[in-house]
Design an enzyme around this catalytic site. Structure first.
Site, PDB file in Angstrom:
ATOM      1  N   LEU A 290      47.203  50.542  46.149  1.00  0.00           N
ATOM      2  CA  LEU A 290      47.710  49.857  47.338  1.00  0.00           C
ATOM      3  C   LEU A 290      47.363  48.376  47.333  1.00  0.00           C
ATOM      4  O   LEU A 290      48.058  47.578  47.957  1.00  0.00           O
ATOM      5  CB  LEU A 290      47.159  50.536  48.592  1.00  0.00           C
ATOM      6  N   ASP A 291      46.295  48.006  46.652  1.00  0.00           N
ATOM      7  CA  ASP A 291      45.916  46.594  46.537  1.00  0.00           C
ATOM      8  C   ASP A 291      46.051  46.173  45.077  1.00  0.00           C
ATOM      9  O   ASP A 291      45.075  45.915  44.391  1.00  0.00           O
ATOM     10  CB  ASP A 291      44.491  46.383  47.049  1.00  0.00           C
ATOM     11  N   PHE A 292      47.289  46.108  44.625  1.00  0.00           N
ATOM     12  CA  PHE A 292      47.609  45.846  43.218  1.00  0.00           C
ATOM     13  C   PHE A 292      47.721  44.331  43.025  1.00  0.00           C
ATOM     14  O   PHE A 292      48.805  43.759  43.076  1.00  0.00           O
ATOM     15  CB  PHE A 292      48.929  46.533  42.851  1.00  0.00           C
TER      16      PHE A 292
ATOM     17  N   GLN B 125      41.864  42.768  41.149  1.00  0.00           N
ATOM     18  CA  GLN B 125      41.425  44.147  40.987  1.00  0.00           C
ATOM     19  C   GLN B 125      41.275  44.541  39.520  1.00  0.00           C
ATOM     20  O   GLN B 125      40.962  45.699  39.222  1.00  0.00           O
ATOM     21  CB  GLN B 125      42.430  45.106  41.652  1.00  0.00           C
TER      22      GLN B 125
END
Length: 286
Positions: free
Chosen positions: A69-71, A75
């Site tokens: 979801l936090d691509f 990350q």
């Protein structure tokens, strides 16, 4: 291969900090996009190749299709030249539920997509396609076309378009795996690039090296000199002829991950020293 390697962990419960879990993982370098754009295309291609493997794994993991979801670049880290995801806190295996196609609407800053709603009431491949489009907008669109070999640009354009257009490629991850992951066409065209020999004459000096006389070029594997990868001597000659300051080059016994040979390009040949692992070519002047 795609995620951080876990070497160990320690669980500790104390009065000061209850339920504390400490993990020991492999060391990686933070991903800086500006620095990546200054590296060779060959290294950037390797990063994209590792990202393709990650996308395939996420789409077919033992838990099912996983979406990040936090691509975003923050990350990820670089480990031995390959991309690995380091933060899985925002990973999800839940495919969105739906009653109609309108419920399967994906909104991004540049474009939007509507996916089909399955008979089971789930948006088809939403996790996979969210990952794929994020890979396109954060990585592929910058790293693949920039300074790519001219012979590969039509193929790379097709790959980039596949990641950015879900409608034309229903299973784009499979498409990417076929085109990029085994990389038959990329390796055959890039690794085996052969150019015509230039008219300039060079004198071959075996077991010799030029330790100084460096100049900077871009992109280079060495920050204080001009160190590039070539397929053969002919390509090294072509590169040297393209730089007005290049008067010689030194073939090393080192290769890149695709098998291309690393070559130092020099601005003079006044000081040549013996070196059994290198071969020097000096431009012959009239």
């Amino acid at each position: 291969l795609c995620c951080f390697q876990l070497y160990g962990y320690c669980y500790q419960d104390s009065n000061d900090i209850p339920d504390t879990l400490t993990t020991i993982t492999e060391l990686g370098s933070p991903l800086e996009m500006i620095q990546l754009l200054q590296t060779s295309w060959e290294d950037r291609f390797r990063i994209c190749l590792s990202l393709v493997r990650l996308l395939h794994y996420l789409a077919h993991s033992p838990l099912g299709s996983v979406t990040l979801l936090d691509f975003r670049p923050r990350q990820f880290v670089i480990v031995d030249g390959e991309l690995k995801v380091t933060d899985l806190d925002d990973a999800s295996v839940e495919e969105s539920s739906c009653t109609s196609n309108s419920d399967c609407f994906m909104e991004f800053p540049a474009r939007n997509f509507t996916l089909p709603c399955s008979v089971e009431g789930r948006c088809q491949s939403m996790n996979e396609k969210r990952n794929l489009y994020n890979a396109y907008r954060f990585f592929f669109t910058y790293l693949l076309p920039h300074s790519a070999p001219s012979s590969l640009r039509p193929l790379l354009d097709k790959i980039v378009n596949a990641t950015g257009n879900h409608n034309k490629h229903g299973n784009a991850n499979k498409y990417l795996a076929l085109e990029l992951s085994p990389s038959p066409s990329v390796n055959s065209e890039f690794t085996q690039k052969c150019v015509k020999s230039a008219n300039t004459q060079y004198r071959r000096v075996p077991e010799a090296h030029i330790p100084d006389e460096n100049y900077r070029c871009w992109p280079s594997y060495h920050h204080k000199g001009c160190l590039l990868s070539v397929f053969d001597v002919n390509e090294a000659i072509e590169i040297c002829d393209s730089y007005s300051q290049c008067k010689a080059f030194v073939l090393t016994n080192q290769t890149t991950w695709t098998g291309r040979q690393l070559v130092f390009f020099k601005m003079a040949s006044n000081h040549i020293v013996p070196d059994p692992d290198k071969i020097t070519y000096v431009k012959v002047t009239d």
